[in-house]
Design a protein around this motif. Structure first.
Motif, PDB file in Angstrom:
ATOM      1  N   ASN A 185       2.677  19.275 -25.317  1.00 21.63           N
ATOM      2  CA  ASN A 185       3.483  20.184 -24.490  1.00 21.63           C
ATOM      3  C   ASN A 185       4.895  19.651 -24.253  1.00 21.63           C
ATOM      4  O   ASN A 185       5.722  20.348 -23.665  1.00 21.63           O
ATOM      5  CB  ASN A 185       2.812  20.424 -23.131  1.00 21.63           C
ATOM      6  CG  ASN A 185       1.493  21.159 -23.269  1.00 21.63           C
ATOM      7  OD1 ASN A 185       1.118  21.573 -24.380  1.00 21.63           O
ATOM      8  ND2 ASN A 185       0.780  21.315 -22.164  1.00 21.63           N
ATOM      9  N   ALA A 186       5.156  18.434 -24.672  1.00 21.15           N
ATOM     10  CA  ALA A 186       6.487  17.844 -24.440  1.00 21.15           C
ATOM     11  C   ALA A 186       7.500  18.507 -25.358  1.00 21.15           C
ATOM     12  O   ALA A 186       7.209  18.794 -26.511  1.00 21.15           O
ATOM     13  CB  ALA A 186       6.443  16.346 -24.708  1.00 21.15           C
ATOM     14  N   ARG A 187       8.681  18.741 -24.838  1.00 20.11           N
ATOM     15  CA  ARG A 187       9.735  19.417 -25.604  1.00 20.11           C
ATOM     16  C   ARG A 187      11.032  18.633 -25.489  1.00 20.11           C
ATOM     17  O   ARG A 187      11.232  17.878 -24.537  1.00 20.11           O
ATOM     18  CB  ARG A 187       9.934  20.843 -25.052  1.00 20.11           C
ATOM     19  CG  ARG A 187       8.684  21.740 -25.148  1.00 20.11           C
ATOM     20  CD  ARG A 187       8.309  22.051 -26.590  1.00 20.11           C
ATOM     21  NE  ARG A 187       9.472  22.469 -27.353  1.00 20.11           N
ATOM     22  CZ  ARG A 187       9.975  23.708 -27.346  1.00 20.11           C
ATOM     23  NH1 ARG A 187       9.397  24.649 -26.625  1.00 20.11           N
ATOM     24  NH2 ARG A 187      11.056  24.007 -28.044  1.00 20.11           N
ATOM     25  N   THR A 188      11.907  18.844 -26.444  1.00 24.92           N
ATOM     26  CA  THR A 188      13.249  18.272 -26.381  1.00 24.92           C
ATOM     27  C   THR A 188      14.085  19.127 -25.437  1.00 24.92           C
ATOM     28  O   THR A 188      14.204  20.340 -25.636  1.00 24.92           O
ATOM     29  CB  THR A 188      13.864  18.223 -27.794  1.00 24.92           C
ATOM     30  OG1 THR A 188      13.182  17.207 -28.541  1.00 24.92           O
ATOM     31  CG2 THR A 188      15.350  17.916 -27.751  1.00 24.92           C
ATOM     32  N   HIS A 189      14.616  18.496 -24.388  1.00 25.11           N
ATOM     33  CA  HIS A 189      15.349  19.229 -23.349  1.00 25.11           C
ATOM     34  C   HIS A 189      16.862  19.073 -23.511  1.00 25.11           C
ATOM     35  O   HIS A 189      17.352  17.998 -23.863  1.00 25.11           O
ATOM     36  CB  HIS A 189      14.920  18.740 -21.957  1.00 25.11           C
ATOM     37  CG  HIS A 189      13.569  19.260 -21.563  1.00 25.11           C
ATOM     38  ND1 HIS A 189      13.402  20.260 -20.630  1.00 25.11           N
ATOM     39  CD2 HIS A 189      12.319  18.946 -21.993  1.00 25.11           C
ATOM     40  CE1 HIS A 189      12.107  20.526 -20.497  1.00 25.11           C
ATOM     41  NE2 HIS A 189      11.425  19.740 -21.310  1.00 25.11           N
ATOM     42  N   ASN A 190      17.554  20.169 -23.253  1.00 25.35           N
ATOM     43  CA  ASN A 190      19.015  20.169 -23.298  1.00 25.35           C
ATOM     44  C   ASN A 190      19.643  20.284 -21.917  1.00 25.35           C
ATOM     45  O   ASN A 190      20.801  19.944 -21.731  1.00 25.35           O
ATOM     46  CB  ASN A 190      19.508  21.339 -24.168  1.00 25.35           C
ATOM     47  CG  ASN A 190      19.152  21.133 -25.615  1.00 25.35           C
ATOM     48  OD1 ASN A 190      19.416  20.068 -26.180  1.00 25.35           O
ATOM     49  ND2 ASN A 190      18.533  22.127 -26.232  1.00 25.35           N
ATOM     50  N   LEU A 191      18.857  20.765 -20.953  1.00 27.24           N
ATOM     51  CA  LEU A 191      19.392  21.033 -19.620  1.00 27.24           C
ATOM     52  C   LEU A 191      18.457  20.401 -18.588  1.00 27.24           C
ATOM     53  O   LEU A 191      17.230  20.559 -18.676  1.00 27.24           O
ATOM     54  CB  LEU A 191      19.469  22.557 -19.416  1.00 27.24           C
ATOM     55  CG  LEU A 191      20.344  23.081 -18.298  1.00 27.24           C
ATOM     56  CD1 LEU A 191      21.807  22.721 -18.554  1.00 27.24           C
ATOM     57  CD2 LEU A 191      20.219  24.613 -18.206  1.00 27.24           C
ATOM     58  N   PHE A 192      19.059  19.671 -17.638  1.00 27.68           N
ATOM     59  CA  PHE A 192      18.264  18.939 -16.658  1.00 27.68           C
ATOM     60  C   PHE A 192      18.648  19.366 -15.250  1.00 27.68           C
ATOM     61  O   PHE A 192      19.787  19.789 -14.997  1.00 27.68           O
ATOM     62  CB  PHE A 192      18.493  17.431 -16.822  1.00 27.68           C
ATOM     63  CG  PHE A 192      18.112  16.918 -18.189  1.00 27.68           C
ATOM     64  CD1 PHE A 192      16.817  16.483 -18.451  1.00 27.68           C
ATOM     65  CD2 PHE A 192      19.034  16.886 -19.233  1.00 27.68           C
ATOM     66  CE1 PHE A 192      16.450  16.030 -19.712  1.00 27.68           C
ATOM     67  CE2 PHE A 192      18.678  16.429 -20.503  1.00 27.68           C
ATOM     68  CZ  PHE A 192      17.384  16.010 -20.737  1.00 27.68           C
ATOM     69  N   SER A 193      17.699  19.218 -14.312  1.00 27.72           N
ATOM     70  CA  SER A 193      18.004  19.501 -12.906  1.00 27.72           C
ATOM     71  C   SER A 193      18.918  18.396 -12.357  1.00 27.72           C
ATOM     72  O   SER A 193      19.151  17.386 -13.013  1.00 27.72           O
ATOM     73  CB  SER A 193      16.707  19.558 -12.099  1.00 27.72           C
ATOM     74  OG  SER A 193      16.265  18.243 -11.809  1.00 27.72           O
ATOM     75  N   ASP A 194      19.404  18.590 -11.137  1.00 27.08           N
ATOM     76  CA  ASP A 194      20.299  17.608 -10.519  1.00 27.08           C
ATOM     77  C   ASP A 194      19.560  16.380  -9.988  1.00 27.08           C
ATOM     78  O   ASP A 194      20.191  15.422  -9.532  1.00 27.08           O
ATOM     79  CB  ASP A 194      21.042  18.257  -9.335  1.00 27.08           C
ATOM     80  CG  ASP A 194      22.061  19.295  -9.812  1.00 27.08           C
ATOM     81  OD1 ASP A 194      22.486  19.194 -10.984  1.00 27.08           O
ATOM     82  OD2 ASP A 194      22.413  20.183  -9.012  1.00 27.08           O
TER      83      ASP A 194
END
Lengths: 196, 196
Positions: free
Chosen positions: A13-22
């Motif tokens: 279920n792990a994905r490559t993320h481009n946008l993160f929370s603060d």
């Protein structure tokens, strides 16, 4: 055997993320990645990976000129960017790290072994880079690994003496699932594996 | 987050094994390694790793001349030896594997991109090699990864057309704990990591 829940977090279920929370990433969390990944095996226990975590504005700005246009904005916004590098003179530590064979250093030392030492550093530094990605996920983080940058510029900015070489980058934080790309396909077993 | 039990199996308690029990390793178990490791991230989803599992007498004997003396006996006795290789022309699959950007193939294609393609194959094939080791552990196996062999001899014997290159080897089976070496030390965080 490892249960499905762990395999989901680490792989399925792990994905490559481009946008993160603060939400910031603490020193403790960065140290936890190391505490997990350090146990992954390397050839002759050589452990060539070196990491620079960029969390400050100054650190990020030093990296910016090396990034490809598509990686610039998301990397500036990520809570932490890790430079995964390797030490070309990793073998100097072998008398301590591979203590039962005090000749191990000589396998890599000297001008004529330089290509072999660099191949070993790149291969094992990359293995450790993969352990790092999975360890970060195990520590509750999401990752955005990247090769889209100018390695020579990163080396000049962060490793000017030439001993360490940058390998790849990993953005770290707590991912905003909303910006995920659709998942790309994977090869089937019979396309990439043979049993002889 | 991943629980301690999983981290023990994958990292903390896992050891490099030299001696394995006679228990055979099934096709299903080899396929399970692939089912887990295939989800690990690679640059532009390039997935350059290729694997040859040697389980038959004939397969092992084809490998034997390439092994260093210290790796010969244990490798002949291991239930399975995996040749972890990479495909120098991985980019031919990018129109399928990275379908949202049909120009990705052109980043690697052509004589002038050959060095970049090989670096990409080696880096990402090594990342996948690390996913492979951890996936084998997750599937209940023990691993004995090795770099002590003649890559050119393995390539000539198994990949004569030159498209695939051997990276490293992994013995696979159910380990006999009695033959373990004492565990080697690891670097502390502050020796190999910096936070900027």
């Amino acid at each position: 055997m490892v249960d499905d829940r762990a395999l989901e977090v680490l792989f399925r279920n792990a994905r490559t993320h481009n946008l993160f929370s603060d939400k910031p990433v603490s020193d403790d969390t960065l140290r936890r990645i190391h505490e997990i990944m350090k146990w992954g095996p390397t050839s002759a226990n050589c452990q060539p990976m070196r990491v620079v975590f960029l969390r400050s504005k100054e650190g990020k700005e030093k990296l910016a000129p090396a990034l490809s246009p598509t990686n610039l904005d998301k990397t500036m916004k990520a809570p932490v960017t890790a430079i995964i590098a390797f030490d070309l003179r990793f073998y100097e530590h072998l008398p301590r790290m591979f203590a039962h064979n005090q000749t191990a250093k000589s396998w890599f030392e000297g001008e004529d072994k330089k290509a072999h030492a660099e191949t070993t550093a790149f291969r094992n530094g990359s293995l450790q880079g993969a352990y790092f990605i999975l360890a970060a996920r195990a520590a509750g983080l999401d990752c955005g690994p990247m090769s889209g940058f100018d390695n020579a510029k990163v080396d000049a900015a962060f490793f000017p003496d030439g001993r360490f070489k940058s390998n790849f980058l990993v953005n770290l934080g707590y991912g905003e699932g909303s910006a995920l790309m659709p998942r790309n396909p994977r090869f089937a077993f019979d396309e990439v594996c043979r049993i002889l």
